[in-house]
Design a protein around this motif. Structure first.
Motif, short mmCIF file in Angstrom:
data_model
loop_
_atom_site.label_atom_id
_atom_site.label_comp_id
_atom_site.label_asym_id
_atom_site.label_seq_id
_atom_site.Cartn_x
_atom_site.Cartn_y
_atom_site.Cartn_z
N UNK A 303 63.27 20.12 127.63
CA UNK A 303 64.55 19.45 127.81
C UNK A 303 65.49 19.65 126.62
N UNK A 304 64.98 20.16 125.53
CA UNK A 304 65.83 20.40 124.36
C UNK A 304 66.63 21.69 124.54
N UNK A 305 67.77 21.74 123.91
CA UNK A 305 68.58 22.95 123.98
C UNK A 305 67.82 24.12 123.35
N UNK A 306 68.11 25.31 123.84
CA UNK A 306 67.38 26.48 123.35
C UNK A 306 67.55 26.64 121.85
N UNK A 307 68.74 26.42 121.35
CA UNK A 307 68.97 26.55 119.90
C UNK A 307 68.14 25.54 119.12
N UNK A 308 67.99 24.33 119.67
CA UNK A 308 67.17 23.31 118.99
C UNK A 308 65.69 23.69 119.03
N UNK A 309 65.25 24.26 120.13
CA UNK A 309 63.85 24.68 120.23
C UNK A 309 63.56 25.80 119.22
N UNK A 310 64.47 26.74 119.14
CA UNK A 310 64.27 27.84 118.19
C UNK A 310 64.27 27.33 116.76
N UNK A 311 65.18 26.40 116.45
CA UNK A 311 65.25 25.88 115.08
C UNK A 311 63.99 25.08 114.75
N UNK A 312 63.46 24.34 115.74
CA UNK A 312 62.23 23.58 115.49
C UNK A 312 61.07 24.51 115.14
N UNK A 313 60.94 25.62 115.86
CA UNK A 313 59.87 26.58 115.55
C UNK A 313 60.07 27.22 114.19
N UNK A 314 61.33 27.56 113.87
CA UNK A 314 61.60 28.17 112.56
C UNK A 314 61.24 27.19 111.44
N UNK A 315 61.65 25.94 111.60
CA UNK A 315 61.35 24.94 110.56
C UNK A 315 59.84 24.74 110.40
N UNK A 316 59.12 24.80 111.50
CA UNK A 316 57.66 24.62 111.42
C UNK A 316 57.00 25.83 110.78
N UNK A 317 57.42 27.02 111.17
CA UNK A 317 56.81 28.23 110.60
C UNK A 317 57.11 28.36 109.11
N UNK A 318 58.32 28.00 108.71
CA UNK A 318 58.70 28.13 107.31
C UNK A 318 58.22 26.97 106.44
N UNK A 319 57.60 25.97 107.05
CA UNK A 319 57.07 24.86 106.28
C UNK A 319 58.05 23.75 106.00
N UNK A 320 59.27 23.84 106.56
CA UNK A 320 60.22 22.76 106.34
C UNK A 320 59.77 21.48 107.05
N UNK A 321 59.12 21.67 108.16
CA UNK A 321 58.52 20.54 108.88
C UNK A 321 57.02 20.78 108.97
#
Length: 514
Positions: A303-321
């Motif tokens: 249900x999240x916007x595609x841009x939000x989904x992509x940013x969530x994965x990027x933040x997780x992979x880069x260790x920000x989250x």
């Protein structure tokens, strides 16, 4: 790019020997394979080694030579064994130097499609093989601009590809390679009609490969329809967890889940993925953790916007989250290195999804942990999970939960109170002094049930007769002479009565008259 799905960090000595069944080309080699032995060109090998691929995984060693020979293929292996590179490398090898859209890769979710695109960019672009990704949540105009570049490979989800086919923006007449990635998941998600629509437009001469974590009957039926004399590759037990993943289940009440999760997040220093059963549940859990000051948590669901989904994965992979909350649909495409712990906040609806969830950790020989939260209502589902896993999962009991099932059955039954019959296991015998006194009190009979005075007094009161009625009767009798004596009507005032010896004046003025 995630190395988990495209290359192995293991040394050859630690690899599992692949098995191919059946093939007319012989069985997989008994000794671990090397990249040089798979039939790849020196140019491709150069970029494989530059990308850090040390040795092929079993699924790669078994699939790549068959795909390079032009064979249709159906392959299955455990999650996290490098299936993506198993079809990307032979496709790049065959399409390098050619022009036109010649390859198609279908994936069930946006995340899996993007992971595949990342692998193609790493291995294909250096060889001149360009690719684009077509997924939902993106403006159609952006897709049109990408299609205008005439890429050699399309990576798409079935629904989005059918949208372009219906609008006449894509033709599949010249395809040479068609790959269905995670075919079992596509069918589970209801893409059977879209797959049939796409495959009807694919030329009969195209080489077709089907990759799947499992091969259930519906996948076999699909393969029979679209594949020609396919070779079957199966590595290990597809529906089994990696041996390097430490599994356990914690039995608790529903109300204790949030508290237990916060405790584990504080104790675990590494990255974690938390799976929930629903999108609403994922959002609520994310808000709950954020409200308690945990800012290194992100969430991903459809249900999240595609841009939000992509940013969530990027933040997780880069260790920000450090913590990623996900649902099964979105989580299937998460391929991130070094996930330390997977927590099943809710058990999945289907037992098979348990394997895919915990496959996010312990990938390609790495170690990992998988913890599941379970309530008494999950007993049957947990039993199915244990059957699929094929091994005993450690069980821990919180909130006074006790195991009450016979040996051989898993999961605790809820502890409830018993007033009679066999007492629950684990409880001490009831002492005679502990019998509740109210159970033997004779005075429990309600006194009001035998009170004679309960008869309402007004029911027997003689004075209930209205006084004016009595007085009216008295006045009426006094106002009338005895008709038997006079034979006349009412006497006039002042007249004497022969029987009374005097006149009695009427006193009607003292009484009300109705």
């Amino acid at each position: 790019m995630n190395s988990n799905d495209s290359h192995s960090s293991q040394t050859p000595s630690s690899q599992e020997t692949p098995t191919v069944q059946p093939t007319s080309e012989g069985v997989a080699p008994e000794t671990p394979a090397t990249w040089e032995s798979l039939g790849l060109s020196p140019e491709t090998l150069e970029w494989v080694l530059k990308a850090g691929f040390k040795a092929p995984t079993p699924i790669q060693a078994a699939s790549i030579p068959l795909a390079l020979k032009g064979q249709d293929l159906i392959a299955s292996a455990q999650t996290g064994t490098g299936k993506t590179a198993s079809f990307v490398l032979p496709m790049v090898e065959r399409l390098a130097g050619k022009q036109g859209t010649l390859g198609l890769i279908l994936a069930p979710t946006r995340e899996i499609a993007q992971q595949t695109q990342a692998t193609l960019e790493l291995l294909g672009h250096p060889r001149g093989v360009r690719s684009i990704v077509l997924i939902g949540g993106i403006d159609m105009k952006i897709d049109e601009q990408a299609l205008a570049t005439y890429p050699q490979v399309l990576v798409a989800t079935p629904g989005r590809l059918c949208d372009h086919l219906d609008r006449g923006r894509i033709w599949l007449d010249f395809l040479q390679w068609v790959i269905l990635d995670e075919a079992d998941r596509m069918l589970d998600m209801g893409f059977a009609d879209q797959l049939a629509r796409v495959m009807n437009d694919v030329p009969a001469s195209a080489q077709r490969l089907v990759f799947s974590a499992t091969i259930p009957p519906q996948v076999q039926k699909l393969a029979q329809k679209i594949l020609k004399d396919p070779k079957r590759v199966s590595i290990g037990h597809a529906m089994s967890a990696a041996k390097t993943v430490e599994q356990r289940v914690i039995w608790m009440s529903e109300e204790s889940k949030s508290r237990q999760l916060r405790k584990m997040l504080d104790e675990e220093p590494g990255s974690l993925i938390v799976f929930t059963r629903s999108k609403d549940g994922a959002s609520r859990l994310w808000r709950s953790l954020h409200s308690r000051g945990m800012s290194d948590v992100t969430v991903i669901h459809s249900d999240r916007r595609q841009s939000d989904r992509e940013q969530a994965l990027v933040d997780f992979k880069e260790g920000k989250c450090r913590v990623l909350i996900a649902t099964d649909v979105a989580g299937r495409g998460i391929h991130v290195d070094d996930v330390a712990h997977v927590i099943n906040y809710d058990l999945p609806r289907e037992a098979e999804d348990y394997i895919h969830r915990i496959g996010r950790t312990g990938r390609i020989g790495a170690t990992g942990k998988a913890t599941s939260f379970a309530t008494p209502r999950d007993r049957a589902l947990f039993g199915e999970i244990q059957k699929i896993v094929g091994a005993k999962i450690e069980e821990i009991y919180l909130d006074g939960q006790q195991e009450r099932q016979p040996a051989g059955k898993s999961g605790p039954k809820p502890v409830v109170g018993h007033s009679r019959g066999r007492r629950p296991e684990g409880r001490s015998p009831v002492r005679a002094s502990s019998v509740r006194p109210q159970e033997v009190r004779p005075q429990e009979v309600r006194p009001q049930e035998v009170r004679p005075q309960e008869v309402r007094p007004q029911e027997v009161r003689p004075q209930e007769v209205r006084p004016q009625e009595v007085r009216r009767k008295e006045a009426s009798s006094a106002d009338q002479p005895s008709r038997q004596q006079s034979g006349r009507g009412r006497r006039r005032p002042g007249s004497s009565s022969g029987s009374q010896g005097g006149s009695v004046p009427p006193q009607r003025s003292h009484f009300p008259v109705d």
